[in-house]
Write a protein that holds these residues in place. Structure first.
Motif, PDB file in Angstrom:
ATOM      1  N   THR A  83       0.840  -1.204   0.000  1.00 11.67           N
ATOM      2  CA  THR A  83       0.000   0.000   0.000  1.00 11.67           C
ATOM      3  C   THR A  83       0.870   1.247   0.000  1.00 11.67           C
ATOM      4  OG1 THR A  83      -1.737  -1.185   1.196  1.00 11.67           O
ATOM      5  CG2 THR A  83      -1.832   1.205   1.212  1.00 11.67           C
ATOM      6  N   SER A  84       1.888   1.267   0.877  1.00 10.89           N
ATOM      7  CA  SER A  84       2.795   2.415   0.934  1.00 10.89           C
ATOM      8  C   SER A  84       3.557   2.574  -0.373  1.00 10.89           C
ATOM      9  CB  SER A  84       3.767   2.245   2.097  1.00 10.89           C
ATOM     10  OG  SER A  84       3.084   2.134   3.332  1.00 10.89           O
ATOM     11  N   LEU A  85       4.009   1.443  -0.929  1.00  8.04           N
ATOM     12  CA  LEU A  85       4.746   1.502  -2.187  1.00  8.04           C
ATOM     13  C   LEU A  85       3.881   2.079  -3.305  1.00  8.04           C
ATOM     14  CD1 LEU A  85       7.268   0.825  -3.835  1.00  8.04           C
ATOM     15  CD2 LEU A  85       6.342  -1.483  -4.168  1.00  8.04           C
ATOM     16  N   ILE A  86       2.626   1.601  -3.329  1.00  8.36           N
ATOM     17  CA  ILE A  86       1.712   2.098  -4.373  1.00  8.36           C
ATOM     18  C   ILE A  86       1.435   3.580  -4.153  1.00  8.36           C
ATOM     19  CG2 ILE A  86      -0.631   1.893  -5.272  1.00  8.36           C
ATOM     20  CD1 ILE A  86      -0.441  -1.109  -4.650  1.00  8.36           C
ATOM     21  N   ALA A  87       1.246   3.957  -2.857  1.00  7.53           N
ATOM     22  CA  ALA A  87       0.992   5.367  -2.556  1.00  7.53           C
ATOM     23  C   ALA A  87       2.176   6.231  -2.978  1.00  7.53           C
ATOM     24  CB  ALA A  87       0.707   5.523  -1.066  1.00  7.53           C
ATOM     25  N   SER A  88       3.411   5.704  -2.795  1.00  7.19           N
ATOM     26  CA  SER A  88       4.595   6.448  -3.225  1.00  7.19           C
ATOM     27  C   SER A  88       4.727   6.468  -4.743  1.00  7.19           C
ATOM     28  CB  SER A  88       5.851   5.822  -2.598  1.00  7.19           C
ATOM     29  OG  SER A  88       5.764   5.827  -1.185  1.00  7.19           O
ATOM     30  N   SER A  89       4.259   5.398  -5.385  1.00  9.89           N
ATOM     31  CA  SER A  89       4.385   5.309  -6.842  1.00  9.89           C
ATOM     32  C   SER A  89       3.424   6.244  -7.560  1.00  9.89           C
ATOM     33  CB  SER A  89       4.139   3.863  -7.303  1.00  9.89           C
ATOM     34  OG  SER A  89       5.065   2.998  -6.702  1.00  9.89           O
ATOM     35  N   ARG A  90       2.273   6.489  -6.906  1.00 11.85           N
ATOM     36  CA  ARG A  90       1.258   7.310  -7.589  1.00 11.85           C
ATOM     37  C   ARG A  90       1.779   8.699  -7.939  1.00 11.85           C
ATOM     38  NH1 ARG A  90      -4.316   7.191  -4.565  1.00 11.85           N
ATOM     39  NH2 ARG A  90      -4.799   8.536  -6.324  1.00 11.85           N
ATOM     40  N   PRO A  91       2.432   9.467  -6.978  1.00 13.87           N
ATOM     41  CA  PRO A  91       2.975  10.780  -7.397  1.00 13.87           C
ATOM     42  C   PRO A  91       4.104  10.656  -8.401  1.00 13.87           C
ATOM     43  CG  PRO A  91       3.575  10.248  -5.117  1.00 13.87           C
ATOM     44  CD  PRO A  91       2.559   9.254  -5.520  1.00 13.87           C
ATOM     45  N   LEU A  92       4.885   9.529  -8.330  1.00 12.75           N
ATOM     46  CA  LEU A  92       5.934   9.344  -9.326  1.00 12.75           C
ATOM     47  C   LEU A  92       5.339   9.206 -10.717  1.00 12.75           C
ATOM     48  CD1 LEU A  92       8.365   6.895  -7.488  1.00 12.75           C
ATOM     49  CD2 LEU A  92       8.657   9.340  -7.868  1.00 12.75           C
ATOM     50  N   VAL A  93       4.251   8.402 -10.795  1.00  9.40           N
ATOM     51  CA  VAL A  93       3.584   8.232 -12.094  1.00  9.40           C
ATOM     52  C   VAL A  93       2.973   9.539 -12.560  1.00  9.40           C
ATOM     53  CG1 VAL A  93       1.686   7.080 -13.259  1.00  9.40           C
ATOM     54  CG2 VAL A  93       3.156   5.786 -11.731  1.00  9.40           C
ATOM     55  N   ASP A  94       2.357  10.251 -11.586  1.00 10.79           N
ATOM     56  CA  ASP A  94       1.717  11.513 -11.963  1.00 10.79           C
ATOM     57  C   ASP A  94       2.729  12.526 -12.479  1.00 10.79           C
ATOM     58  OD1 ASP A  94      -0.689  10.478 -11.198  1.00 10.79           O
ATOM     59  OD2 ASP A  94      -0.628  11.319  -9.166  1.00 10.79           O
ATOM     60  N   SER A  95       3.971  12.500 -11.910  1.00  9.06           N
ATOM     61  CA  SER A  95       4.983  13.490 -12.316  1.00  9.06           C
ATOM     62  C   SER A  95       5.953  12.944 -13.358  1.00  9.06           C
ATOM     63  CB  SER A  95       5.765  13.960 -11.087  1.00  9.06           C
ATOM     64  OG  SER A  95       6.442  12.866 -10.486  1.00  9.06           O
ATOM     65  N   ALA A  96       5.700  11.736 -13.839  1.00 13.27           N
ATOM     66  CA  ALA A  96       6.642  11.130 -14.785  1.00 13.27           C
ATOM     67  C   ALA A  96       6.762  11.955 -16.061  1.00 13.27           C
ATOM     68  CB  ALA A  96       6.205   9.704 -15.107  1.00 13.27           C
ATOM     69  N   SER A  97       5.611  12.401 -16.572  1.00  9.06           N
ATOM     70  CA  SER A  97       5.646  13.206 -17.793  1.00  9.06           C
ATOM     71  C   SER A  97       6.418  14.492 -17.574  1.00  9.06           C
ATOM     72  CB  SER A  97       4.212  13.510 -18.243  1.00  9.06           C
ATOM     73  OG  SER A  97       3.549  12.322 -18.556  1.00  9.06           O
ATOM     74  N   GLY A  98       6.209  15.088 -16.393  1.00  9.82           N
ATOM     75  CA  GLY A  98       6.944  16.308 -16.076  1.00  9.82           C
ATOM     76  C   GLY A  98       8.435  16.058 -15.972  1.00  9.82           C
ATOM     77  N   LEU A  99       8.778  14.889 -15.418  1.00 11.84           N
ATOM     78  CA  LEU A  99      10.191  14.545 -15.301  1.00 11.84           C
ATOM     79  C   LEU A  99      10.834  14.400 -16.677  1.00 11.84           C
ATOM     80  CD1 LEU A  99      12.573  13.742 -13.513  1.00 11.84           C
ATOM     81  CD2 LEU A  99      11.713  11.387 -13.575  1.00 11.84           C
ATOM     82  N   VAL A 100      10.120  13.725 -17.567  1.00 14.20           N
ATOM     83  CA  VAL A 100      10.654  13.573 -18.916  1.00 14.20           C
ATOM     84  C   VAL A 100      10.795  14.925 -19.600  1.00 14.20           C
ATOM     85  CG1 VAL A 100      10.210  12.596 -21.181  1.00 14.20           C
ATOM     86  CG2 VAL A 100       9.801  11.245 -19.137  1.00 14.20           C
ATOM     87  N   SER A 101       9.777  15.769 -19.412  1.00 16.12           N
ATOM     88  CA  SER A 101       9.843  17.105 -20.001  1.00 16.12           C
ATOM     89  C   SER A 101      11.017  17.882 -19.430  1.00 16.12           C
ATOM     90  CB  SER A 101       8.534  17.845 -19.739  1.00 16.12           C
ATOM     91  OG  SER A 101       7.471  17.164 -20.327  1.00 16.12           O
ATOM     92  N   ALA A 102      11.211  17.752 -18.097  1.00 15.22           N
ATOM     93  CA  ALA A 102      12.337  18.439 -17.456  1.00 15.22           C
ATOM     94  C   ALA A 102      13.659  17.930 -18.011  1.00 15.22           C
ATOM     95  CB  ALA A 102      12.275  18.239 -15.947  1.00 15.22           C
ATOM     96  N   SER A 103      13.733  16.616 -18.262  1.00 17.54           N
ATOM     97  CA  SER A 103      14.952  16.065 -18.851  1.00 17.54           C
ATOM     98  C   SER A 103      15.208  16.662 -20.228  1.00 17.54           C
ATOM     99  CB  SER A 103      14.841  14.540 -18.947  1.00 17.54           C
ATOM    100  OG  SER A 103      14.658  13.986 -17.673  1.00 17.54           O
ATOM    101  N   GLY A 104      14.125  16.785 -20.988  1.00 14.20           N
ATOM    102  CA  GLY A 104      14.274  17.416 -22.299  1.00 14.20           C
ATOM    103  C   GLY A 104      14.746  18.848 -22.181  1.00 14.20           C
ATOM    104  N   ASP A 105      14.196  19.561 -21.186  1.00 14.17           N
ATOM    105  CA  ASP A 105      14.641  20.944 -20.971  1.00 14.17           C
ATOM    106  C   ASP A 105      16.110  20.990 -20.585  1.00 14.17           C
ATOM    107  OD1 ASP A 105      12.100  21.703 -21.544  1.00 14.17           O
ATOM    108  OD2 ASP A 105      11.474  21.846 -19.427  1.00 14.17           O
TER     109      ASP A 105
END
Length: 727
Positions: free
Chosen positions: A219-241
């Motif tokens: 449950t904790s792992l999934i709860a931690s994964s949810r913001p990672l998934v939500d921000s994954a696109s932003g992370l990729v965009s940041a990498s591109g930047d």
């Protein structure tokens, strides 16, 4: 109309003046009532007397004893005990052979045989490949048409009873094992068994809590994964930047590595070319200066312009070299490894020295151009200084070019080659980032799935924790039982009455019957059918007993009557008998058989109107078709027995009966009587009465108009029948 009334009075007087006629009429009035009352009383509540139906039960069950629990169970004996207390049918406990033979002979209506493996099959139902437990049911369908249906219902109740007894037995046996442990606590083997059971309970509780902890971790792992998934696109965009920023830092280009490679390649080539061209150009500058000073006396102004042009050319070269030098320092140097910085700085210092020499040359050329017209001697002195500065600038540029070519250029070329190989890797990284960004465009659905998974794992954790608590309670109770010999805690867990709890588990749902339109008995519900059939039969008997042909003129003292007057006048005696039949039947249902109708008067009214319509239909058929009309009335009676829906629901009858049902007068008469007995819903009583009276219209049309062509042929048929001296 007076002739019609006169004929009616004539028929009534003749009936009353004859004792035999009175007896016949009395029988016609009473017979329908007797038919109805006897059938209603006979079927008043037949299912209350099913205890008189004899059903044999043979129990060959050998019982069952588990290897784990040394308790012998015999479900068959418990079923037989339950049937002895059941009075729905007359259960006779006998042997298997006697039960089967008695069913064949008719002594029993049916027989139920429990097999020898009955208990074993039921108690091992959970094993792999086990079949459903079966019992044999023998029935005698020859003895009675309805009895097999009743006994089949009884057999179904037996099956239900067996299921309840089995559930109750299984539950009670399991709980009695716990509640009876106190009888064995003094035994050493029992103490050891309890200790093992207590240890096992604690072990199970520990494992369950570990499972709950694992579920919490997920449950904790999934709860931690949810913001990672939500921000994954932003992370990729940041990498591109970040890559874009790297490209900008390297001077622009497709990506950082390619840009650096291009910078190195272009810078090294451009710098070398620039230095070489600068060195070559200074030779031409020196030649130009010689030419200028050679023609100085004759063309001062032109020489001054030429010197200005040369100074500008030198300044352009200075600017270009300064630009290249700044690019090297600002763009290339931060990206170079530590090992190349010393050579790089030395080459840059040589370039700075060359730029300084060239700047001095440019300044002196500008001064020479300004003062060329002032003094020729001074100009000649300036010429020597300029030539010296030109030579020094050329020498400085050559030194910078040699330092760059021999020291820095080889290291920059090697670095460019290395960066060329790195560029492919960086391109792959960019492609991976783009692919990752594309795969994460569905982050919303992934986040939803993770939310569902988080809820599921949280629920699993709660369930496992709750179950672990229960095992902890069991372990504590077993510990107390071992230490004190008291099973109070165990008893509290399952309840003090194991039998009551087992009975509740066997039958957890209780059916409450709520009648919408209640009737006092089955016979009361069948009253409409028996009443309608009796009234139809009564009308048919009346048409047989009373003549429908008109009296002969002159023999009765009546004037000559028309066919219409004869039809209506003779119907008067039929209508009177039908009225008496309907009254007696309806009053008997209210007062004698006591069907307890909700609307007694409406029941009597329905009896009157049904008798009137039935009598009119049959009278018209007989008047029109003679004996053939009586046969038609019997045919309609046969169809109405099943097609009117009085006994069986129309939906269970063949489609043909369902189609003709609305065209049978008995259908609507039965509907009106049912509403009067059980209750009216949205004027359904009056709707049925309206449809019933509608059948009088075609009867009157046939009797008054359509029968005229049949009068002469009907008289000839009657004369032919009389001539036979038999009919």
């Amino acid at each position: 109309m007076s002739n019609v009334l006169a004929l009616m009075r004539h028929d009534i007087r003749r009936a009353m003046h004859s004792v035999m006629a009175v007896i016949v009429l009395f029988g016609l009035v009473v017979i329908p009532s007797l038919f109805t009352w006897f059938n209603v009383i006979a079927s008043w509540n037949p299912f209350d007397n099913t205890r008189n139906l004899t059903v044999a039960v043979a129990n060959t069950d050998e019982g069952y004893q588990s290897d784990l629990i040394p308790i012998r169970l015999n479900v068959g004996e418990q079923v037989v005990s339950a049937l002895r207390a059941n009075d729905d049918l007359n259960w006779v406990i006998t042997s298997e052979d006697e039960a089967i033979d008695g069913t064949r002979s008719g002594e029993y209506y049916a027989a139920i045989v429990l097999p020898s493996t009955f208990s074993a099959d039921m108690m091992t139902f959970y094993t792999s490949g086990a079949d459903r437990t079966r019992i044999d049911y023998y029935l005698n369908e020859k003895k009675n048409a309805l009895a097999p249906k009743v006994t089949a219902q009884g057999a179904s109740e037996v099956s239900t009873s067996i299921n309840e007894v089995f559930t109750e037995t299984l539950s009670e046996a399991g709980m009695n094992i716990i509640t009876s442990l106190s009888d064995y606590l003094d035994d050493a083997d029992t103490q050891a068994a309890l200790s093992r059971l207590q240890a096992r309970a604690e072990s199970v509780a520990t494992q369950l809590r570990a499972g709950a902890g694992t579920a919490d971790m997920f449950t904790s792992l999934i709860a931690s994964s949810r913001p990672l998934v939500d921000s994954a696109s932003g992370l990729v965009s940041a990498s591109g930047d970040a890559l874009s920023d790297a490209r900008d830092a390297l001077g622009g280009g497709k990506d950082a590595t390619a840009s650096l490679q291009n910078v190195l390649s272009s810078t090294t080539a451009a710098l070398e070319d620039a230095l070489k061209q600068t060195s070559d150009s200074y030779q031409s500058v020196s030649d130009s200066i010689d030419d200028v000073f050679a023609t100085l006396n004759s063309q001062s102004e032109s020489a001054a312009g030429t010197l200005h042009a040369i100074a500008e050319r030198v300044q352009v070269q200075i600017d270009q070299q300064q630009h290249l030098r700044d690019g090297l320092v600002n763009d290339v140097r931060p990206l170079l490894p530590e090992g190349t910085l010393d050579a790089f700085d030395a080459a840059v210092s040589r370039i700075d020295a060359a730029i300084a020499r060239q700047q001095a040359l440019q300044d002196r050329l500008a001064e020479a151009a300004t003062g060329v017209t002032d003094s020729n001697a001074a100009s000649q002195a300036t010429r020597g200084e300029i030539e010296q500065l030109t030579a020094q600038a050329k020498t400085a540029v050559d030194d910078a070019r040699r330092s760059y070519t021999e020291s820095l250029r080889p290291k920059l070329d090697a670095l460019a080659s290395t960066l060329a190989s790195i560029s492919g890797g960086v391109d792959a990284i960019g492609e991976d980032l783009s692919s990752a960004a594309g795969s994460l465009t569905g982050a919303s659905s992934t986040g939803s799935a993770l939310a569902n998974a988080q809820t599921l794992t949280s629920g699993i954790s709660e369930t496992l924790t709750d179950t672990a608590d229960r095992f902890d309670q069991l372990a504590a109770a077993l510990t107390m039982a071992i230490d004190t010999g008291d099973l109070g805690e165990l008893t509290a867990l399952i309840g003090s009455d194991a039998h009551a709890l087992a009975a509740h588990l066997a039958e957890p749902v209780e059916l409450t019957r709520v009648p919408v339109y209640s009737v006092v008995s089955f016979g009361a519900a069948m009253t409409p059918l028996y009443t309608v059939l009796a009234l139809w039969v009564g009308a048919l008997l009346t048409s047989v007993a009373i003549r429908v042909d008109p009296p002969r003129n002159g023999s009765t003292g009546l004037p000559e009557l028309s066919p219409t007057e004869t039809y209506l006048g003779r119907f008067g005696i039929f209508a009177l008998v039908g009225f008496l039949q309907g009254s007696l039947v309806s009053l008997g249902s209210v007062l004698f058989t006591q069907v307890q109708p909700q609307h007694p008067f409406l029941l009597i009214l329905a009896g009157w109107l049904a008798s009137f319509v039935f009598t009119l239909i049959i009278y018209t058929l007989v008047v029109t078709f003679g004996n053939a009309g009586k046969a038609l009335a019997v045919l309609v009676l046969v169809m109405q027995i099943s097609g009117s829906g009085g006994a069986y629901p129309l939906q269970v009858l063949p489609q043909w009966f369902q189609n003709i049902s609305p065209f049978l007068p008995a259908t609507h008469a039965i509907g009106a009587m049912r509403s009067a007995i059980a209750g009216i819903y949205q004027n359904d009583y009056w709707v049925s009465i309206g449809w019933l009276l509608a059948f009088a219209v075609p009867a009157l049309l046939l009797g008054l108009v359509l029968r005229r062509p049949f009068i002469r042929s009907n008289q000839k048929m009657l004369a032919a029948l009389r001539s036979t001296k038999l009919m």
